[in-house]
Scaffold this active site. Structure first.
Site, short mmCIF file in Angstrom:
data_model
loop_
_atom_site.label_atom_id
_atom_site.label_comp_id
_atom_site.label_asym_id
_atom_site.label_seq_id
_atom_site.Cartn_x
_atom_site.Cartn_y
_atom_site.Cartn_z
N SER A 128 0.83 -1.27 0.01
CA SER A 128 -0.15 -0.11 -0.02
C SER A 128 0.87 1.22 -0.08
O SER A 128 1.69 1.52 -0.97
CB SER A 128 -1.18 -0.05 1.14
OG SER A 128 -1.93 0.88 1.26
N HIS A 170 -3.84 -0.34 -4.68
CA HIS A 170 -5.34 -0.53 -4.51
C HIS A 170 -5.82 -0.16 -5.89
O HIS A 170 -6.89 0.29 -5.96
CB HIS A 170 -5.85 0.36 -3.41
CG HIS A 170 -5.47 -0.17 -1.99
ND1 HIS A 170 -5.73 -1.21 -1.23
CD2 HIS A 170 -4.27 0.94 -1.44
CE1 HIS A 170 -5.16 -1.09 0.05
NE2 HIS A 170 -4.33 0.04 -0.15
N GLU A 197 -5.01 -4.99 -5.32
CA GLU A 197 -4.95 -5.65 -4.10
C GLU A 197 -4.86 -7.07 -3.74
O GLU A 197 -5.07 -7.75 -4.94
CB GLU A 197 -6.38 -5.30 -3.25
CG GLU A 197 -6.50 -3.94 -2.96
CD GLU A 197 -7.82 -3.56 -2.03
OE1 GLU A 197 -8.55 -4.49 -2.01
OE2 GLU A 197 -8.02 -2.35 -1.82
#
Length: 276
Positions: A128, A170, A197
């Site tokens: 992330s 993401h 993801e």
């Protein structure tokens, strides 16, 4: 000097079931020496996040785990923290806010130790926000799920661990193709990499990456752009971009970072067979 491995994760990696990506982290880490270091600088909940990853990695067979939490910039000059990085076999950047990472450790002795560790063969992992910060330029904000527009994307210097790319995470889940296209239109010499993801790229050396996990990796190559109006636009106008190269790569595919070409599953199998 030998460059280490990089595993760059699009966030929300599976920590409870198959744990495909984290098992790959452990597999490569076990070829190294030193502790697996969990770096929680990005998160506002360092204790909870550190404990969670510690539990997961212990369940996957890792015993030597250390958590380093840098919440103030002067902590990045602390000798104990720097010594841990110097000894690390793997450094794992958690998610959170990538600006926190770069503002806390950029230009510090801790950062210099981190870069030296990578150049000496350490495995660097980011998920992330921890993924976005590894490139020279990182996306820090931008409109999700919309057409690419000028001035709706904010970029900032990253840690410059992997060069020549800009990473977004993401990716499919938050509809970020527009903002990655906008980033590449403004920096066409940089390769755009969008990672879904529970999906990751594994980079061995500088020649190529391979895709693991359940989603896809989107590659945006701006070198062949024949026209863009990015320099003519006023704020928030829609971008025009022609002849951009786009690749969608699921598990088993690879991509040549130097050749700027995708490598199919069949080609990967042939190459493995030839090497054996």
């Amino acid at each position: 000097m030998e460059k280490g491995y990089l595993i760059i994760i699009g966030g929300a990696e599976d920590k409870e079931k198959e744990c495909e990506i984290l098992k790959e982290v452990v597999r490569i880490y076990k070829t190294k020496e030193g502790p697996l270091v969990i770096l929680t600088a990005a998160t506002d909940y360092p204790r909870e996040v550190g404990d969670n990853y510690t539990s997961v990695f212990k369940s996957l067979g890792v015993d030597n785990i250390k958590v380093v939490d840098i919440q103030e910039r002067d902590m990045a000059s602390n000798k104990c923290n720097i010594d841990i990085i110097n000894e690390a076999g793997c450094i794992f950047f958690t998610g959170g806010d990538q600006i926190k990472i770069t503002s806390l450790i950029g230009g510090t002795p801790f950062y210099e130790a981190l870069r030296s560790a990578y150049l000496d063969g350490c495995l660097i992992v980011g998920t992330s926000a921890g993924a976005s910060c590894l490139s020279p330029t990182m996306i820090v904000a931008g409109d999700d799920d919309s057409s690419p527009r000028k001035c709706t994307i904010k970029m900032s210097p990253g840690l410059d661990i992997i060069r020549g790319v800009i990473i977004d995470q993401h990716f499919a889940q938050r509809g970020r193709i527009g903002r990655l296209l906008a980033a590449v239109a403004q920096n066409p010499e940089i390769l755009g990499i969008g990672i879904d993801e529970n999906t990751a790229i594994v980079i061995e050396g500088e020649d190529y990456f391979r895709v693991i996990g359940e989603g896809a990796v989107t590659v945006v190559d701006g070198n062949y752009i024949s026209h863009t109006n990015v320099s003519e636009l006023t704020q928030d106008e829609i971008l025009a971009i022609t002849d951009v190269h786009l690749h969608i790569l699921p598990r088993g595919y690879s991509y040549g970072l130097k050749s700027k070409t995708p490598i199919t599953k069949e080609q990967c199998k042939e190459e493995k067979h030839e090497n054996h």
